[in-house]
Design a protein around this motif. Sequence first.
Motif, PDB file in Angstrom:
ATOM      1  N   MET A   1       1.071  -1.211   0.097  1.00 32.55           N
ATOM      2  CA  MET A   1       0.033   0.142   0.329  1.00 32.55           C
ATOM      3  C   MET A   1       1.100   1.311  -0.254  1.00 32.55           C
ATOM      4  N   GLU A   2       0.360   2.461  -0.402  1.00 27.80           N
ATOM      5  CA  GLU A   2       1.195   3.522  -0.613  1.00 27.80           C
ATOM      6  C   GLU A   2       1.267   3.985   0.396  1.00 27.80           C
ATOM      7  N   SER A 114      -7.913  -1.915   5.617  1.00 29.82           N
ATOM      8  CA  SER A 114      -7.349  -3.614   6.181  1.00 29.82           C
ATOM      9  C   SER A 114      -6.067  -3.156   5.150  1.00 29.82           C
ATOM     10  N   GLY A 115      -5.004  -2.628   5.636  1.00 33.25           N
ATOM     11  CA  GLY A 115      -4.573  -3.667   4.176  1.00 33.25           C
ATOM     12  C   GLY A 115      -3.476  -4.762   4.107  1.00 33.25           C
ATOM     13  N   ASN A 116      -3.574  -5.570   5.571  1.00 33.47           N
ATOM     14  CA  ASN A 116      -3.863  -7.041   5.530  1.00 33.47           C
ATOM     15  C   ASN A 116      -4.597  -7.928   4.371  1.00 33.47           C
ATOM     16  N   ALA A 117      -5.966  -7.647   5.484  1.00 34.76           N
ATOM     17  CA  ALA A 117      -7.041  -8.359   4.382  1.00 34.76           C
ATOM     18  C   ALA A 117      -6.451  -7.938   2.797  1.00 34.76           C
ATOM     19  N   LEU A 118      -6.592  -6.915   1.980  1.00 35.84           N
ATOM     20  CA  LEU A 118      -6.674  -6.402   1.203  1.00 35.84           C
ATOM     21  C   LEU A 118      -4.840  -7.020   0.311  1.00 35.84           C
ATOM     22  N   LEU A 119      -4.021  -7.575   1.442  1.00 37.48           N
ATOM     23  CA  LEU A 119      -3.014  -8.320   0.305  1.00 37.48           C
ATOM     24  C   LEU A 119      -3.118  -9.983   0.843  1.00 37.48           C
ATOM     25  N   PHE A 129      -7.635 -17.119  -9.145  1.00 34.28           N
ATOM     26  CA  PHE A 129      -9.050 -16.819 -10.418  1.00 34.28           C
ATOM     27  C   PHE A 129      -7.293 -15.740 -11.351  1.00 34.28           C
ATOM     28  N   PRO A 130      -6.615 -16.220 -11.956  1.00 31.06           N
ATOM     29  CA  PRO A 130      -5.397 -15.552 -12.447  1.00 31.06           C
ATOM     30  C   PRO A 130      -5.453 -14.188 -13.233  1.00 31.06           C
ATOM     31  N   SER A 131      -6.716 -15.060 -13.784  1.00 33.94           N
ATOM     32  CA  SER A 131      -6.653 -13.658 -15.598  1.00 33.94           C
ATOM     33  C   SER A 131      -7.546 -12.644 -14.945  1.00 33.94           C
ATOM     34  N   LEU A 132      -8.303 -12.915 -13.139  1.00 35.25           N
ATOM     35  CA  LEU A 132      -9.188 -12.156 -13.003  1.00 35.25           C
ATOM     36  C   LEU A 132      -8.081 -10.372 -13.267  1.00 35.25           C
ATOM     37  N   THR A 133      -8.570  -9.296 -13.358  1.00 32.77           N
ATOM     38  CA  THR A 133      -8.126  -7.849 -13.560  1.00 32.77           C
ATOM     39  C   THR A 133      -8.904  -7.747 -11.826  1.00 32.77           C
ATOM     40  N   VAL A 134      -7.975  -7.411 -10.944  1.00 32.39           N
ATOM     41  CA  VAL A 134      -7.707  -7.079  -9.315  1.00 32.39           C
ATOM     42  C   VAL A 134      -7.420  -5.400  -9.479  1.00 32.39           C
ATOM     43  N   THR A 135      -8.634  -4.662  -9.033  1.00 37.14           N
ATOM     44  CA  THR A 135      -7.516  -3.314  -7.787  1.00 37.14           C
ATOM     45  C   THR A 135      -7.974  -2.593  -6.778  1.00 37.14           C
ATOM     46  N   PRO A 136      -7.082  -3.255  -5.987  1.00 33.76           N
ATOM     47  CA  PRO A 136      -7.225  -3.031  -4.919  1.00 33.76           C
ATOM     48  C   PRO A 136      -7.494  -1.765  -4.121  1.00 33.76           C
ATOM     49  N   LYS A 137      -8.006  -1.262  -2.673  1.00 33.25           N
ATOM     50  CA  LYS A 137      -7.550  -0.055  -2.741  1.00 33.25           C
ATOM     51  C   LYS A 137      -8.326   0.341  -1.343  1.00 33.25           C
ATOM     52  N   LEU A 145     -14.671   6.377  -2.127  1.00 33.22           N
ATOM     53  CA  LEU A 145     -15.649   6.338  -2.775  1.00 33.22           C
ATOM     54  C   LEU A 145     -15.856   7.806  -3.693  1.00 33.22           C
ATOM     55  N   GLU A 146     -15.153   8.387  -3.263  1.00 32.83           N
ATOM     56  CA  GLU A 146     -15.200   9.799  -4.228  1.00 32.83           C
ATOM     57  C   GLU A 146     -13.857   9.389  -5.539  1.00 32.83           C
ATOM     58  N   THR A 147     -13.637   8.256  -5.197  1.00 30.01           N
ATOM     59  CA  THR A 147     -12.252   7.549  -6.079  1.00 30.01           C
ATOM     60  C   THR A 147     -12.876   6.773  -7.033  1.00 30.01           C
ATOM     61  N   ILE A 148     -13.723   6.314  -7.278  1.00 30.31           N
ATOM     62  CA  ILE A 148     -14.602   5.225  -7.670  1.00 30.31           C
ATOM     63  C   ILE A 148     -15.573   6.001  -9.229  1.00 30.31           C
ATOM     64  N   GLU A 149     -14.538   5.389 -10.845  1.00 27.24           N
ATOM     65  CA  GLU A 149     -15.022   6.077 -11.574  1.00 27.24           C
ATOM     66  C   GLU A 149     -16.209   6.070 -11.523  1.00 27.24           C
ATOM     67  N   SER A 150     -16.846   6.684 -12.619  1.00 25.91           N
ATOM     68  CA  SER A 150     -18.749   6.643 -13.374  1.00 25.91           C
ATOM     69  C   SER A 150     -18.540   7.277 -14.573  1.00 25.91           C
ATOM     70  N   SER A 151     -18.733   6.238 -14.991  1.00 23.71           N
ATOM     71  CA  SER A 151     -19.275   6.816 -16.322  1.00 23.71           C
ATOM     72  C   SER A 151     -20.259   5.914 -17.360  1.00 23.71           C
TER      73      SER A 151
END
Length: 327
Positions: A1-2, A114-119, A129-137, A145-151
């Motif tokens: 995590m950053e 929790s950074g641990n849970a996400l990791l 699920f090796p082919s799944l695109t996963v973007t943890p935040k 909520l503010e970072t969820i893109e909406s289109s």
Amino acid sequence: MEADTLTKIQAQFAHDVHEGLTASPKHLASKYIYDHKGDLLFEQIMNLPEYYLTECELAILKNNRKEIANLFLQNTASLNLVELGAGNGKKTKILLEQLQKQSPNFRYVPIDISGNALLQLKNSLSIEFPSLTVTPKQGTYFNMLETIESSESVKNVILFLGSNIGNLSHSQAITFLSQLASGMHSNDMIFVGCDQKKNPQTILNAYNDPKGVTEAFNKNLLHRINSELNANFILDNFLHWESYNPQSGTAKSFLVSKINQKVQIAALDLEVDFKAWETIHTEISQKYDDGLISDLVKAAGLQITAQFSDKKNYFKNYILTKATSFD
Ligand SMILES: C[S@@+](CC[C@H](N)C(=O)[O-])C[C@H]1O[C@@H](n2cnc3c(N)ncnc32)[C@H](O)[C@@H]1O
């Protein structure tokens, strides 16, 4: 995590602990229970016979996976599956498997404080699920909520499982769902799991197991303050207490000081005075009925599009969409 994200979460933790332990009555937020130890304790809770919530929601997802996936994939070529408070993703994986069968074109965005849970989740998904695109935040529901893109071209489906919504008070839940609704397009959906009102003893037992796992989970707040803010809480000087009001449907967890005591929190330069039997309120777990859900959904500008329940009607999952009119 950053590093920047971590610093912000730690600064907010320190601020909230100071604010909560100098307030009257004292309180601490349950979102801070979840660190490495808290995540492990929650996994143990999910396996307790008394904690019926996980089994009930698991059954709903297993029994209705095709219908749920069809609804998620309706009217879209591109799906963004955002999960609030993903934890270990045990139940979500049922939906991920089904969605992958029906459409390869979706992204999974798990959000958790929790950074641990996400990791751990990211690692297990890369194997299962090796082919799944996963973007943890990593962050809180409100901030993320503010970072969820909406289109219009990508459909957002927001998962809020495990009755996590019940950790918000009624007014917080309305504010939160209204914020979600305001960023939604007509095709977007919320899939929310809500624990239902039932025999009050069944509810009390779920948060009061005889093995003391829930007690250790609740006390992890004090353990975390000790290790991260250099405090000297003696955990045995507090007891875990659960209450449930069958009229309002609100279960509350407390830590109760057994004695008069003073606790030093060095990192905050703070001494906290506890009288014997003074409480720290740590968690709300709201239980719902149809009327309460209907009020909540209406007040947030949403509508129920579909609902699913387990055999005993202990738990319900709802698909919510933006209301077409207020009536
Ligand atoms: C009760 S667990 C449920 C996990 C999972 N949704 C399930 O149903 O099994 C709650 C999860 O949400 C996360 N969480 C709690 N409060 C949060 C908040 N305000 N913002 C972000 N994550 C939060 C915790 O770290 C934890 O992983």
